[in-house]
Design a protein around this motif. Structure first.
Motif, PDB file in Angstrom:
ATOM      1  N   ASP A  55     -57.625  71.901  53.707  1.00  0.00           N
ATOM      2  CA  ASP A  55     -56.881  72.717  54.513  1.00  0.00           C
ATOM      3  C   ASP A  55     -55.357  72.380  53.892  1.00  0.00           C
ATOM      4  OD1 ASP A  55     -55.105  74.216  56.263  1.00  0.00           O
ATOM      5  OD2 ASP A  55     -55.798  72.908  57.922  1.00  0.00           O
ATOM      6  N   ILE A  56     -54.626  73.452  53.187  1.00  0.00           N
ATOM      7  CA  ILE A  56     -53.370  73.094  52.805  1.00  0.00           C
ATOM      8  C   ILE A  56     -52.430  72.608  53.819  1.00  0.00           C
ATOM      9  CG2 ILE A  56     -53.641  74.637  50.621  1.00  0.00           C
ATOM     10  CD1 ILE A  56     -51.719  76.704  52.357  1.00  0.00           C
ATOM     11  N   ILE A  57     -52.381  72.980  54.926  1.00  0.00           N
ATOM     12  CA  ILE A  57     -51.607  72.616  55.991  1.00  0.00           C
ATOM     13  C   ILE A  57     -51.624  71.188  56.200  1.00  0.00           C
ATOM     14  CG2 ILE A  57     -51.041  72.928  58.518  1.00  0.00           C
ATOM     15  CD1 ILE A  57     -50.153  75.598  56.866  1.00  0.00           C
ATOM     16  N   PRO A  73     -48.756  69.764  46.083  1.00  0.00           N
ATOM     17  CA  PRO A  73     -49.808  68.652  46.437  1.00  0.00           C
ATOM     18  C   PRO A  73     -51.185  69.266  46.574  1.00  0.00           C
ATOM     19  CG  PRO A  73     -48.068  69.011  48.144  1.00  0.00           C
ATOM     20  CD  PRO A  73     -47.698  69.953  47.031  1.00  0.00           C
ATOM     21  N   CYS A  74     -51.184  70.427  47.195  1.00  0.00           N
ATOM     22  CA  CYS A  74     -52.427  71.101  47.788  1.00  0.00           C
ATOM     23  C   CYS A  74     -53.254  71.289  46.507  1.00  0.00           C
ATOM     24  CB  CYS A  74     -52.238  72.558  48.526  1.00  0.00           C
ATOM     25  SG  CYS A  74     -50.745  73.430  47.760  1.00  0.00           S
ATOM     26  N   SER A  75     -52.748  71.721  45.823  1.00  0.00           N
ATOM     27  CA  SER A  75     -53.511  72.022  44.385  1.00  0.00           C
ATOM     28  C   SER A  75     -54.119  70.589  43.708  1.00  0.00           C
ATOM     29  CB  SER A  75     -52.780  72.846  43.277  1.00  0.00           C
ATOM     30  OG  SER A  75     -53.507  72.986  42.284  1.00  0.00           O
ATOM     31  N   ARG A  76     -53.165  69.939  43.818  1.00  0.00           N
ATOM     32  CA  ARG A  76     -53.776  68.689  43.404  1.00  0.00           C
ATOM     33  C   ARG A  76     -54.711  67.711  44.186  1.00  0.00           C
ATOM     34  NH1 ARG A  76     -49.081  66.911  42.158  1.00  0.00           N
ATOM     35  NH2 ARG A  76     -48.733  65.737  44.185  1.00  0.00           N
ATOM     36  N   ASN A 154     -55.066  83.799  45.626  1.00  0.00           N
ATOM     37  CA  ASN A 154     -54.923  82.214  45.967  1.00  0.00           C
ATOM     38  C   ASN A 154     -54.776  82.233  47.462  1.00  0.00           C
ATOM     39  OD1 ASN A 154     -54.521  81.698  43.265  1.00  0.00           O
ATOM     40  ND2 ASN A 154     -52.412  81.387  43.510  1.00  0.00           N
ATOM     41  N   CYS A 155     -54.413  81.094  48.125  1.00  0.00           N
ATOM     42  CA  CYS A 155     -54.336  80.849  49.649  1.00  0.00           C
ATOM     43  C   CYS A 155     -53.505  81.847  49.986  1.00  0.00           C
ATOM     44  CB  CYS A 155     -53.654  79.295  49.834  1.00  0.00           C
ATOM     45  SG  CYS A 155     -54.796  78.054  49.418  1.00  0.00           S
ATOM     46  N   ILE A 156     -53.414  82.219  51.366  1.00  0.00           N
ATOM     47  CA  ILE A 156     -52.614  83.413  51.767  1.00  0.00           C
ATOM     48  C   ILE A 156     -51.287  82.709  52.297  1.00  0.00           C
ATOM     49  CG2 ILE A 156     -52.507  84.693  53.786  1.00  0.00           C
ATOM     50  CD1 ILE A 156     -55.428  84.873  54.014  1.00  0.00           C
ATOM     51  N   VAL A 159     -47.914  78.357  48.174  1.00  0.00           N
ATOM     52  CA  VAL A 159     -46.554  78.023  47.674  1.00  0.00           C
ATOM     53  C   VAL A 159     -45.876  78.000  46.557  1.00  0.00           C
ATOM     54  CG1 VAL A 159     -46.941  76.048  49.754  1.00  0.00           C
ATOM     55  CG2 VAL A 159     -47.455  75.486  47.305  1.00  0.00           C
ATOM     56  N   LYS A 160     -46.801  78.539  45.460  1.00  0.00           N
ATOM     57  CA  LYS A 160     -45.980  78.953  44.193  1.00  0.00           C
ATOM     58  C   LYS A 160     -45.459  80.357  44.106  1.00  0.00           C
ATOM     59  CE  LYS A 160     -49.146  75.950  41.664  1.00  0.00           C
ATOM     60  NZ  LYS A 160     -50.121  75.626  40.888  1.00  0.00           N
ATOM     61  N   GLY A 161     -45.774  80.849  45.202  1.00  0.00           N
ATOM     62  CA  GLY A 161     -45.011  82.102  45.424  1.00  0.00           C
ATOM     63  C   GLY A 161     -43.659  82.506  45.631  1.00  0.00           C
TER      64      GLY A 161
HETATM   65  S1  SF4 Z   1     -53.540  78.712  45.697  1.00  0.00           S
HETATM   66 FE1  SF4 Z   1     -51.293  77.756  46.167  1.00  0.00          FE
HETATM   67  S2  SF4 Z   1     -51.443  77.083  48.334  1.00  0.00           S
HETATM   68 FE2  SF4 Z   1     -53.628  77.410  47.549  1.00  0.00          FE
HETATM   69  S3  SF4 Z   1     -53.921  75.151  47.026  1.00  0.00           S
HETATM   70 FE3  SF4 Z   1     -53.315  76.465  45.274  1.00  0.00          FE
HETATM   71  S4  SF4 Z   1     -50.925  76.115  44.792  1.00  0.00           S
HETATM   72 FE4  SF4 Z   1     -51.761  75.219  46.803  1.00  0.00          FE
END
Ligand code: SF4
Length: 234
Positions: A55-57, A73-76, A154-156, A159-161
């Motif tokens: 969970d990215i949150i 950090p979520c992607s990593r 990607n995730c809804i 954070v790269k958006g």
């Molecule tokens: S898609 Fe975006 S929010 Fe999801 S893990 Fe990758 S960088 Fe993070």
């Protein structure tokens, strides 16, 4: 598409298909995965992070930031670490970079000269729209995020958006948008993604100024390259 091509090119060799489950992706990504398994005639190994419950949150809350100079950090935590643990010495990684992303692929090779990687889509000259059209011609519906006009699944609220992307997420997925706002409220400025270009002041998702919504709604196109590549696995 990169997987389909790699399976055809390396038939008879040990090709493994890996996916990282993320709670924050649209659930239709799982339907797409199941459709692809049928198309490949192969099971996809789904890896799932335990530390942050995928969970990215939770990652943002515990890491106290959402995006830094070294990336997100979520992607990593939820993708790269799983793959690093899973892979074996001598593995060759198959990347899904498209023809438009040749620079990114070359950058990666420059920065990681010891990693064995291939990018079948670049080798075949296939762009993103080519791939979407080929998937559709295989009878597979694109992931819902693409069908809504987004440029990736990607995730809804990735954070790269950029700001235009987040205006779209605010409109289309208010619950997910609010969850990201709340985590920014908790963490404060260290989690803000955007900065005022004139004053340098950082601001939260709640304070994104009015502006255009950007979902990249170009319909999938097709080119000569798809036909050539399709012949290889037909
Ligand atoms: S898609 Fe975006 S929010 Fe999801 S893990 Fe990758 S960088 Fe993070």
């Amino acid at each position: 598409m990169a997987t389909k091509l790699a399976l055809a090119e390396y038939a008879g060799q040990d090709v493994q298909i890996i996916n990282a489950f993320l709670k924050n992706e649209h659930e239709d990504n799982r339907r797409f995965l199941a459709d692809c398994e049928r198309w490949f005639g192969r099971t996809i190994t789904v890896l799932r992070d335990q530390k942050f419950d995928a969970d990215i949150i939770q990652v943002f809350r515990r890491k106290q930031f959402m995006k830094g100079l070294a990336g997100a950090p979520c992607s990593r935590e939820l993708k790269r670490k799983l793959l690093d643990d899973w892979k074996q010495p001598g593995d060759v990684m198959v990347f899904g970079y498209t023809a438009e992303e040749q620079d990114r692929f070359e950058d990666f090779i420059e920065r990681n000269p010891d990693r064995a990687v291939i990018a079948p889509l670049i080798e075949k000259g296939l762009g993103k729209d080519d791939c979407k059209a080929m998937i559709q011609r295989a009878g597979i519906e694109l992931p819902l995020m693409y069908r809504k006009g987004y440029d990736n699944a990607n995730c809804i609220g990735c954070v790269k958006g950029g700001e235009g992307y987040f205006r779209a997420i605010r409109e289309d997925f208010p619950t997910e948008f609010e969850a990201l706002c709340q985590v920014q409220d908790e963490i404060g400025e260290g989690a803000y993604l955007f900065r005022n270009r004139k004053t340098g002041e950082r601001y939260s998702l709640r304070d994104i100024p009015d502006g255009p919504i950007r979902r990249n709604e170009a319909p999938p196109s097709c080119s000569f390259f798809c036909e050539m590549a399709e012949q290889e696995y037909a």
